[in-house]
Design an enzyme around this catalytic site. Sequence first.
Site, PDB file in Angstrom:
ATOM      1  N   HIS A 260      16.266   1.287 -14.529  1.00 37.54           N
ATOM      2  CA  HIS A 260      16.348   3.468 -14.503  1.00 37.54           C
ATOM      3  C   HIS A 260      17.633   3.196 -15.974  1.00 37.54           C
ATOM      4  O   HIS A 260      17.275   3.725 -16.883  1.00 37.54           O
ATOM      5  CB  HIS A 260      15.853   3.782 -13.653  1.00 37.54           C
ATOM      6  CG  HIS A 260      15.787   5.498 -13.927  1.00 37.54           C
ATOM      7  ND1 HIS A 260      14.267   6.314 -13.713  1.00 37.54           N
ATOM      8  CD2 HIS A 260      16.290   6.104 -14.762  1.00 37.54           C
ATOM      9  CE1 HIS A 260      14.351   6.990 -14.567  1.00 37.54           C
ATOM     10  NE2 HIS A 260      15.581   7.810 -14.597  1.00 37.54           N
ATOM     11  N   GLU A 261      18.677   3.154 -15.111  1.00 35.96           N
ATOM     12  CA  GLU A 261      19.873   3.384 -16.103  1.00 35.96           C
ATOM     13  C   GLU A 261      19.624   2.834 -17.186  1.00 35.96           C
ATOM     14  O   GLU A 261      20.355   2.885 -18.281  1.00 35.96           O
ATOM     15  CB  GLU A 261      21.237   3.881 -15.055  1.00 35.96           C
ATOM     16  CG  GLU A 261      21.149   5.332 -13.872  1.00 35.96           C
ATOM     17  CD  GLU A 261      20.257   6.124 -14.441  1.00 35.96           C
ATOM     18  OE1 GLU A 261      20.857   6.855 -16.030  1.00 35.96           O
ATOM     19  OE2 GLU A 261      19.794   6.952 -13.815  1.00 35.96           O
TER      20      GLU A 261
ATOM     21  N   HIS B  35      17.672   3.554 -19.705  1.00 34.16           N
ATOM     22  CA  HIS B  35      17.871   5.016 -20.921  1.00 34.16           C
ATOM     23  C   HIS B  35      19.290   4.452 -21.610  1.00 34.16           C
ATOM     24  O   HIS B  35      19.536   4.391 -23.161  1.00 34.16           O
ATOM     25  CB  HIS B  35      18.735   6.051 -19.604  1.00 34.16           C
ATOM     26  CG  HIS B  35      18.562   6.764 -19.336  1.00 34.16           C
ATOM     27  ND1 HIS B  35      16.812   7.339 -19.951  1.00 34.16           N
ATOM     28  CD2 HIS B  35      17.687   7.072 -17.493  1.00 34.16           C
ATOM     29  CE1 HIS B  35      16.489   8.241 -18.744  1.00 34.16           C
ATOM     30  NE2 HIS B  35      17.087   8.094 -18.067  1.00 34.16           N
TER      31      HIS B  35
ATOM     32  N   GLU C  86      13.176   9.032 -21.106  1.00 34.79           N
ATOM     33  CA  GLU C  86      12.352   8.830 -19.954  1.00 34.79           C
ATOM     34  C   GLU C  86      11.672   8.027 -19.990  1.00 34.79           C
ATOM     35  O   GLU C  86      11.398   7.256 -18.545  1.00 34.79           O
ATOM     36  CB  GLU C  86      12.044   9.806 -19.063  1.00 34.79           C
ATOM     37  CG  GLU C  86      11.952   9.770 -17.671  1.00 34.79           C
ATOM     38  CD  GLU C  86      13.437  10.075 -16.475  1.00 34.79           C
ATOM     39  OE1 GLU C  86      14.205   9.827 -17.324  1.00 34.79           O
ATOM     40  OE2 GLU C  86      12.988   9.599 -15.420  1.00 34.79           O
TER      41      GLU C  86
HETATM   42 ZN    ZN Z   1      15.970   8.842 -15.819  1.00 34.68          ZN
END
Ligand code: ZN
Length: 490
Positions: free
Chosen positions: A254-255, A258, A284
């Site tokens: 997830h990170e 980003h 997101e």
């Molecule tokens: Zn996030």
Amino acid sequence: MESLRTRLARITHLNQAAAVLEWDMETHMPAGGAEARSQQVATLRSLAHELLVSDKTTTLLEAAGPVSELDADLIRVVRRDIEKASRVPSSLIAAMAEAAGRAKGAWQEARSTDTFSTFAPHLERIVDLCIQHAEALGYEDQPYDALLDQYEEGATTRQVSEVFEEVRSQLVPFAKEMGKTGVACEGPLHREYPEDAQWAFGLKMAERIGYDMNRGRQDVSAHPFSTSFSISDVRITTRLEKRFFNPAFFGTLHEAGHAIYEQGIDPALEGTPLADGTSLGMHESQSRMWENLVGRSLPFWEYAFPQAQEAFPAALQGVSLDDFYRAINAVSPSTIRVEADEVTYNLHIMLRFELEQQMIAGKVAVSDLPREWNDRMEAWLGVRPLNDAEGVLQDIHWSLGAIGYFPTYALGNLMSVQLFDAAYAALPDLDDHIRHGDFSALLSWLRENVHQWGRRRTASQILTASTGADVSAGPWMAYLRRKYEAMASR
Ligand code: ZN
């Protein structure tokens, strides 16, 4: 243009330096440093703010002769930033910071002692200040629009409500059905996963999907985040749980998602306010795409599972790919947002969106919030929190004054599927690429269509140009149905 760029670079450097201090605060700083550090960050941020809204910057903007499209975009976006920043009186910003400072402590106490009444007066104050903030910012239809616009530029309450309503009407019955069938068992994920092996495996996969470690770094923090100090230094953090595979692995993907976005911004935007993600929803969409659409897909694990078995022999020997795939996609409605699965997550967001709107519109009083929360939780997810600590008090956002922020999580989920579908249409062999651990075609598509633009285009412009439509509910619901029907018939 040259003088304007020099000025903007100084502002950007101050903000980037503040980001380094904030990153250090969460990763390495001893607890005792908090007070002084907050002051240091506040000094840098307010210097940046003063430089931005100063007469000098405005004069430079007026005198600048744009010679390229990039120059014109830069002038347009900076003008808008200044215009918005100057609408809000500094006394209100100070009042907000002070209220949030107190509310955060009260929220922590309220949550640990399960007493909503400790937090309620602080939340009332925050809601009141948010209404004042919305009035200062201005809006066309309703005050919540102005709050939403801070995080998702151009999005309106009406548009988001319509999209969410379409999702909710289909998702509530779908989630209940999925929760009942109980096709999946999370068992294999709750075994002994040595922390150093989790760290190495997560980073290896993050690098594999495209996180450039020459311009990146991972550290440990209590709440994972990603942060950018420049396009060439974009960092992530993760947290490790010894007996649970998901937090570190999916958190890292997830990170990294980003961070990959920020690393992919056109280097020509470096040192300007354009070198940033265009909205929280678009940001997101990138993290969710790598975490869920890639990271929870069968092709991905056809590639990665043998390596996971090698990395975690004690936990995964004797577990089949199929069982593992079902485990990471288990659906079980729960009261806690951050533990929610891919199916039920958006319901947690929609509940918050609805309550935020009604608080700002004066339709729900803060004192009624726990009951309103629990009733919706029960109606939509079929579970009722045992107490307020695992209900209305679970998130930090409202205590920080961040009302209007939550919807961007769900918008990001919806956008992630719209973008992935478009990438898929352009790259028909995408599953095969992923199955062989080759993510370069997907990454290039994202670079070209999303990342490079930074803030030059809004989320809505990026979506429309690359998928032919603005944010919508249909593709995400269709994706869930496809995925879970295929899983049921395996
Ligand atoms: Zn996030």
